[in-house]
Design an enzyme around this catalytic site. Structure first.
Site, mmCIF file in Angstrom:
data_model
loop_
_atom_site.group_PDB
_atom_site.id
_atom_site.type_symbol
_atom_site.label_atom_id
_atom_site.label_comp_id
_atom_site.label_asym_id
_atom_site.label_seq_id
_atom_site.Cartn_x
_atom_site.Cartn_y
_atom_site.Cartn_z
ATOM 1 N N ARG A 191 2.525 -6.791 8.786
ATOM 2 C CA ARG A 191 1.923 -5.458 9.385
ATOM 3 C C ARG A 191 2.433 -5.118 10.758
ATOM 4 N NH1 ARG A 191 -4.278 -7.172 7.331
ATOM 5 N NH2 ARG A 191 -4.448 -5.874 5.294
ATOM 6 N N ASN A 247 -2.181 0.217 6.661
ATOM 7 C CA ASN A 247 -1.721 -1.121 7.240
ATOM 8 C C ASN A 247 -0.842 -1.722 6.326
ATOM 9 O OD1 ASN A 247 -3.754 -1.804 5.593
ATOM 10 N ND2 ASN A 247 -4.709 -3.065 7.191
ATOM 11 N N GLU A 302 -9.578 -10.157 -7.898
ATOM 12 C CA GLU A 302 -8.781 -9.120 -7.731
ATOM 13 C C GLU A 302 -7.387 -9.110 -8.858
ATOM 14 O OE1 GLU A 302 -9.950 -8.769 -2.984
ATOM 15 O OE2 GLU A 302 -7.966 -9.258 -3.592
ATOM 16 N N THR A 346 -5.554 -7.113 10.584
ATOM 17 C CA THR A 346 -5.882 -5.725 9.945
ATOM 18 C C THR A 346 -5.353 -4.620 10.782
ATOM 19 O OG1 THR A 346 -7.866 -6.938 9.095
ATOM 20 C CG2 THR A 346 -7.814 -4.418 8.835
ATOM 21 N N ARG A 351 -2.358 -14.504 4.203
ATOM 22 C CA ARG A 351 -2.999 -13.681 5.336
ATOM 23 C C ARG A 351 -2.348 -14.100 6.673
ATOM 24 N NH1 ARG A 351 -7.579 -10.231 4.011
ATOM 25 N NH2 ARG A 351 -7.575 -10.241 6.420
ATOM 26 N N HIS A 411 -2.377 -5.612 1.333
ATOM 27 C CA HIS A 411 -3.337 -6.194 1.315
ATOM 28 C C HIS A 411 -3.569 -7.464 0.925
ATOM 29 C CE1 HIS A 411 -7.237 -6.858 -0.566
ATOM 30 N NE2 HIS A 411 -6.935 -7.441 -1.398
ATOM 31 N N LYS A 459 0.893 -1.106 0.010
ATOM 32 C CA LYS A 459 0.360 -0.116 -0.052
ATOM 33 C C LYS A 459 0.855 1.377 -0.090
ATOM 34 C CE LYS A 459 -4.082 -2.079 2.312
ATOM 35 N NZ LYS A 459 -5.007 -2.019 3.387
ATOM 36 N N TYR A 499 -12.612 -1.537 -4.003
ATOM 37 C CA TYR A 499 -13.060 -1.752 -2.339
ATOM 38 C C TYR A 499 -14.774 -1.474 -2.462
ATOM 39 C CZ TYR A 499 -8.455 -1.941 -0.080
ATOM 40 O OH TYR A 499 -7.286 -2.390 0.347
#
Ligand code: IDP
Ligand code: MG
Length: 138
Positions: free
Chosen positions: A103, A113, A127, A92, A86, A116, A10, A50
């Site tokens: 993160r 954060n 995606e 998150t 993940r 993604h 990000k 999103y």
């Protein structure tokens, strides 16, 4: 089963020069990078990406942030790629993320954060095709 997931480094992490460190995590965890590119999303593009969050109170903040600067989009491949990625990125909210997760190490806040990760195989494929053409994935 080998499968794919979609990742974004990000704008906060790109600005803070964490692209190289995050790339190392990806490779050390055994993901194959099928494709990667540096882009800057328009506000509209971030809103479309999103859309699932459009009724959430943070939608405008999130889509403004995601279109505020360059980010790196990646298509990744590994066994159980979605679940694995993940785990590697962590919760998150970086305050809740386990030690050693991306993160925990690189996120600035709950909103900013660092990365993604897709939440299902079905969304991963959607995606990936949102950002990559067929010829970019060969
Ligand atoms: P995820 O990225 O871990 O899947 P989601 O719940 O899908 O988390 O939320 C998408 C993104 O929206 C988060 O990564 C984060 O950048 C942002 N976000 C989530 N909750 C909040 C919030 O309460 N305030 C501000 N931004 C948020
Ligand atoms: Mg999500």
């Amino acid at each position: 089963m080998t499968n794919r997931t979609f990742a974004i480094i990000k704008p906060d992490a790109v600005k803070n020069n964490y692209v190289g460190n995050i790339y190392n995590h990806i490779l050390e965890e055994g993901f194959t990078i099928l494709s990667a590119k540096l882009i800057k999303m328009s506000k509209y593009q971030a809103e479309q990406f999103y859309l699932i969050h459009k009724d959430r109170p943070f939608y405008d903040e999130l889509t403004s942030f995601m279109s505020s600067g360059r980010c790196m989009v990646l298509a990744l491949e590994k066994d159980n790629a979605v679940e694995n990625w993940r785990t590697v990125i962590g919760a998150t909210n970086p305050d809740d993320a386990n030690d050693g997760t991306i993160r925990k190490l690189y996120a600035s806040s709950l909103g900013e954060n660092a990365v993604h990760g897709s939440d299902s195989n079905e969304n991963a494929l959607k995606e990936i095709s949102f950002f990559f053409s067929y010829s970019e994935l060969i």
